[in-house]
Design a protein around this motif. Structure first.
Motif, mmCIF file in Angstrom:
data_model
loop_
_atom_site.group_PDB
_atom_site.id
_atom_site.type_symbol
_atom_site.label_atom_id
_atom_site.label_comp_id
_atom_site.label_asym_id
_atom_site.label_seq_id
_atom_site.Cartn_x
_atom_site.Cartn_y
_atom_site.Cartn_z
ATOM 1 N N UNK A 176 -41.869 60.611 42.767
ATOM 2 C CA UNK A 176 -40.505 61.507 42.765
ATOM 3 C C UNK A 176 -39.590 60.505 41.972
ATOM 4 N N UNK A 177 -39.798 59.308 42.113
ATOM 5 C CA UNK A 177 -38.712 58.375 41.531
ATOM 6 C C UNK A 177 -38.931 58.080 39.946
ATOM 7 N N UNK A 178 -39.819 58.560 39.424
ATOM 8 C CA UNK A 178 -40.124 58.445 38.003
ATOM 9 C C UNK A 178 -40.437 59.609 37.162
ATOM 10 N N UNK A 179 -40.432 61.101 37.890
ATOM 11 C CA UNK A 179 -40.470 62.262 37.192
ATOM 12 C C UNK A 179 -39.344 63.017 37.222
ATOM 13 N N UNK A 180 -38.613 63.123 36.210
ATOM 14 C CA UNK A 180 -37.270 63.876 35.927
ATOM 15 C C UNK A 180 -37.430 65.429 36.367
ATOM 16 N N UNK A 181 -38.227 65.829 35.890
ATOM 17 C CA UNK A 181 -38.457 67.422 36.346
ATOM 18 C C UNK A 181 -38.688 67.748 37.815
ATOM 19 N N UNK A 182 -39.488 67.037 38.447
ATOM 20 C CA UNK A 182 -39.594 66.886 39.959
ATOM 21 C C UNK A 182 -38.303 66.462 40.310
ATOM 22 N N UNK A 183 -37.395 65.676 40.047
ATOM 23 C CA UNK A 183 -36.119 65.262 40.616
ATOM 24 C C UNK A 183 -35.474 66.472 40.682
ATOM 25 N N UNK A 184 -35.165 67.323 39.482
ATOM 26 C CA UNK A 184 -34.341 68.253 39.501
ATOM 27 C C UNK A 184 -34.755 69.343 40.431
ATOM 28 N N UNK A 185 -35.950 69.568 40.693
ATOM 29 C CA UNK A 185 -36.447 70.840 41.683
ATOM 30 C C UNK A 185 -36.358 70.166 43.106
ATOM 31 N N UNK A 186 -36.399 68.830 43.336
ATOM 32 C CA UNK A 186 -36.388 68.463 44.666
ATOM 33 C C UNK A 186 -35.348 67.302 44.907
ATOM 34 N N UNK A 187 -34.106 67.410 44.865
ATOM 35 C CA UNK A 187 -32.946 66.424 44.613
ATOM 36 C C UNK A 187 -33.014 65.483 45.956
#
Length: 265
Positions: A176-187
């Motif tokens: 979660x802390x290192x994947x920007x695309x996942x961060x956008x989907x699961x802020x």
């Protein structure tokens, strides 16, 4: 001394648990409860070393060593030393780890890969609600939004990361802390993972850093500047193993930065 030989290993075991870099916050509550229960039991039950007291006194007597004692020594020790010492130690542990804080930290078990993959649809519902009320009330999303995001996140993890073998306990947090695309989907899950990462559970990492500092900045290398020392310590503590480092490409990148000429006076 015999009493401390029985008691201190339990306290030491609790301390060592917090020195691991992969320590799970969900383990805090059971560890503290089990340690306190063990200490409470030691108020009335002698440990292995204390049970040998008479045997050791006999050995001293056979060696012509006189040990002075009174008839009420045992009662005095139990009432004014043993119980009071254990009560003070338990109070210190409970002060250091307040029940409310320990309860909140235990909720971060939602990021444990083994627990997400156990097939329990309701897993994490109460935990995420508690974390939302404690950390995310200032978020623009409502509690319902966060709960819906948590449901999506669980299914997403089951279809992606949890399919990989040999997952570590902190794999989901790191993802979660290192994947920007996942961060956008699961802020909101990302926010909780970031909070999880920076919670100060132990001093082990800082102690290791100071140890590395002594190895890096030695007397012959005392002219290293702050920037170089910082870079070398980061490499020593967080860098890849030396056998995996690509020295050739690094030297090429360094050489391509600019023309390097030896300045002669």
């Amino acid at each position: 001394m015999l009493f401390l030989c029985d008691l201190l290993p339990h306290v030491s075991s609790l301390c060592k648990a917090f020195q691991s870099r992969d320590f799970e916050y969900s383990s805090i509550s059971p560890l503290i409860k089990s340690t306190v229960a063990t200490l409470e039991n030691m108020k009335t039950v002698d440990g292995e070393h204390l049970r040998r007291q008479q045997e050791l006194l006999g050995q001293l007597k056979n060696a012509d060593i006189t040990v002075k004692h009174r008839k009420d020594d045992a009662e005095f020790f139990n009432s004014y030393v043993r119980r009071q010492y254990i009560d003070t130690l338990i109070r210190n542990i409970e002060t250091r780890f307040p029940a409310e804080d320990v309860s909140v930290l235990a909720k971060f078990a939602i990021f444990d890969p083994s627990r997400i993959s156990n097939g329990d649809v309701s897993f994490g519902t109460s935990e995420v609600k508690s974390l939302y009320n404690h950390f995310l009330l200032a978020s623009k999303d409502s509690e319902m939004d966060v709960m819906n995001e948590w449901t999506r996140f669980k299914f997403f993890m089951e279809e992606t990361l949890l399919q990989q073998p040999d997952l570590k306990s902190n794999s989901i947090v790191n993802y979660l802390c290192t994947t920007p695309s996942i961060q956008q989907s699961f802020p909101n899950m990302t926010r909780l993972a970031q909070i999880y990462r920076v919670l100060p559970c132990h001093t082990a990492d800082s102690e290791r850093t100071f140890s590395q500092l002594k190895l890096v900045k030695t007397v012959p290398r005392n002219r290293l500047n702050q920037t170089s020392v910082d870079a070398l310590i980061r490499i020593a503590t967080d860098g890849p193993p030396m056998e995996e480092f690509d020295y050739a490409s690094t030297v090429k990148k360094w050489a391509a930065k600019k023309n390097r000429r030896i300045q002669r006076k």
